[in-house]
Write an enzyme that holds these catalytic residues in place. Structure first.
Site, PDB file in Angstrom:
ATOM      1  N   PHE A  52      30.103  38.584  41.869  1.00  0.00           N
ATOM      2  CA  PHE A  52      30.275  37.336  41.449  1.00  0.00           C
ATOM      3  C   PHE A  52      29.148  36.136  41.335  1.00  0.00           C
ATOM      4  CE2 PHE A  52      35.247  38.815  41.805  1.00  0.00           C
ATOM      5  CZ  PHE A  52      35.231  38.667  40.496  1.00  0.00           C
ATOM      6  N   PHE A  73      21.489  35.228  51.852  1.00  0.00           N
ATOM      7  CA  PHE A  73      21.075  35.719  53.214  1.00  0.00           C
ATOM      8  C   PHE A  73      20.973  37.495  53.135  1.00  0.00           C
ATOM      9  CE2 PHE A  73      22.096  34.646  57.697  1.00  0.00           C
ATOM     10  CZ  PHE A  73      20.570  35.029  57.951  1.00  0.00           C
ATOM     11  N   ASP A 110      20.516  31.468  55.784  1.00  0.00           N
ATOM     12  CA  ASP A 110      22.173  31.087  56.029  1.00  0.00           C
ATOM     13  C   ASP A 110      22.450  29.820  55.532  1.00  0.00           C
ATOM     14  OD1 ASP A 110      24.675  30.148  57.032  1.00  0.00           O
ATOM     15  OD2 ASP A 110      23.856  30.365  59.045  1.00  0.00           O
ATOM     16  N   ALA A 139      29.837  34.828  50.181  1.00  0.00           N
ATOM     17  CA  ALA A 139      31.051  35.862  50.687  1.00  0.00           C
ATOM     18  C   ALA A 139      30.639  36.547  52.368  1.00  0.00           C
ATOM     19  CB  ALA A 139      31.421  36.909  49.987  1.00  0.00           C
ATOM     20  N   TYR A 224      40.958  34.667  44.672  1.00  0.00           N
ATOM     21  CA  TYR A 224      41.822  35.944  44.405  1.00  0.00           C
ATOM     22  C   TYR A 224      42.665  35.524  45.029  1.00  0.00           C
ATOM     23  CZ  TYR A 224      43.846  40.883  44.016  1.00  0.00           C
ATOM     24  OH  TYR A 224      44.009  41.763  43.789  1.00  0.00           O
ATOM     25  N   TYR A 234      46.822  39.114  52.689  1.00  0.00           N
ATOM     26  CA  TYR A 234      45.945  38.961  51.446  1.00  0.00           C
ATOM     27  C   TYR A 234      45.828  37.018  50.995  1.00  0.00           C
ATOM     28  CZ  TYR A 234      41.947  38.283  48.789  1.00  0.00           C
ATOM     29  OH  TYR A 234      40.719  37.493  48.803  1.00  0.00           O
TER      30      TYR A 234
END
Length: 396
Positions: A52, A73, A110, A139, A224, A234
């Site tokens: 994304f 990164f 980072d 992520a 999400y 989740y």
């Protein structure tokens, strides 16, 4: 070298520079085909190299002619060893952006660290002055806290009790049952530290403090929710706690941006094949059933289609941004349609190793997974000798 996919479990150890380049070019062509978007002109994308984040950078640049700074990164190539796919994606993006006369610079490091934040602030100050859109799309499974120095690791576990359900090994197509033990309180805290909203908030505070946010600046982080099938592991598990924190952070950031008339949003996006989602038990099976249905209904979207729709139909319509009762933008609306979810739930009960090739789209899942690493794209000669050493112009 001849570059082929080399798998280890849910990870591909190689990536193809020409395939990644083709992936980026395909996304650019899609955005151009949809026409201009009256969007932001100076955009910072944190987590800009895949998924994304990459789609957001491409949409901003080629939909709105925006100047973009991408932070990521990624592992650069060395002779005889390929880079991570995000490196090749970013190299291809910069090449295409510069060809189109667009400003595009990247910072590799980072994003959780104070050093990379400062480097980014300095670049914005020197080149762009102020930013009007900040996309937060990190992520990472680990985060070293810039203040305490503690290394936090996220986990994907249920809370309270063991979770048992079906899953599929997408390499073999074998459907089995999987059990995941519940987390500890410390694991919840660590997961929130990595995947919650604290770092997003730190970025926005740093940008505001240095007067680098334009009046009316918008920031969007991605999240999400998913269906009831996956919620125990989740949305009602450790990651769900982190996403709750991220969503609460959006309101806190909006408060802090009031004097600029700025706003922060969380966009809830569709389930897609990513490196992270491939490692989550249950999700590959859910996605392969979902894809079969959404493709049959003409509702299927990849990252670039999702983000184009987010920008065109939600963020930049000239009207107030539509949100749900919890203030979230919902671009998962097609996935979560009642008729789609009812069909998935029915197929879930029927899913076995034998039935899945017929009722699911495992081939589509595998193809999307290989695409992440630059493989299986039409128009790329995978038998050709390919130079694995590719530079990103703006990274010295």
């Amino acid at each position: 070298m001849i570059i082929e996919p080399r798998m280890r479990g849910f990870i591909c150890l190689t990536s193809h520079p020409k395939g990644c380049e083709q992936n980026v070019k395909n996304q650019i062509e899609y955005i151009k085909s949809k026409g201009p978007i009256e969007g932001a002109k100076k955009v910072l994308v944190i987590g800009a190299s895949t998924g994304f984040g990459l789609a957001s950078r491409i949409t901003s640049a080629f939909g709105s002619n925006a100047a973009t700074i991408g932070v990521f990164f990624e592992k650069p190539p060395v002779e005889g060893k390929t880079a991570s796919p995000g490196w090749y994606n970013s190299a291809a993006f910069e090449t295409e952006a510069h060809k189109a006369g667009l400003y595009a610079k990247s910072i590799n490091g980072d994003a959780f660290s104070n050093e990379i934040k400062q480097q980014t602030l300095d670049l914005i100050k020197a080149d762009l002055g102020q930013i009007d859109l900040v996309i937060y799309s990190l992520a990472s499974p680990v985060r070293q806290h810039p203040v305490t120095g503690i290394l936090h690791r996220s986990v994907l576990k249920p809370i309270g009790k063991t979770f048992t359900n079906k899953t599929v090994d997408f390499h073999t197509g074998k459907v089995t049952e999987v059990s995941i033990e519940p987390c500890t309180e410390e694991e919840i805290e660590n997961t929130v530290a990595v995947m919650g909203g604290e770092d997003w908030s730190m970025w926005m505070d740093a940008l505001k403090k240095e007067n680098l946010l334009a009046p009316g600046a918008t920031t969007v982080a991605y999240s999400y929710i998913g269906p009831s099938l996956t919620e125990a592991v989740y949305r009602k598990g450790t990651i769900g706690r982190a996403k709750d924190h991220l969503e609460a952070t959006a309101f806190a950031i909006t408060d802090s941006l009031k004097d600029l008339d700025g706003k922060a949003y969380v966009s809830v996006n569709k389930a897609l094949v990513t490196q992270a989602s491939s490692a989550i038990p249950v999700i590959p099976l859910y996605i392969s059933l979902l894809y079969k249905i959404m493709k049959a209904e003409g509702l299927h979207e990849g990252c670039i289609e999702q983000i184009q729709r987010l920008f065109q139909d939600r963020l930049y319509t000239g009207q107030p941004i539509p949100t749900d009762d919890k203030g979230r933008i919902r671009i998962d609306d097609w996935e979560m349609r009642d008729d789609v979810q009812e069909k998935v739930a029915k197929l879930w009960l029927e899913a076995t190793t034998e039935t899945l090739p017929e009722i699911g789209d495992l081939a589509g899942y595998r193809n999307d997974f290989l695409n992440l690493f630059g493989f299986e794209f039409e128009g790329v000669d995978y038998k050709a000798d390919t130079n694995e050493v590719v530079d990103i112009e703006s990274i010295k």
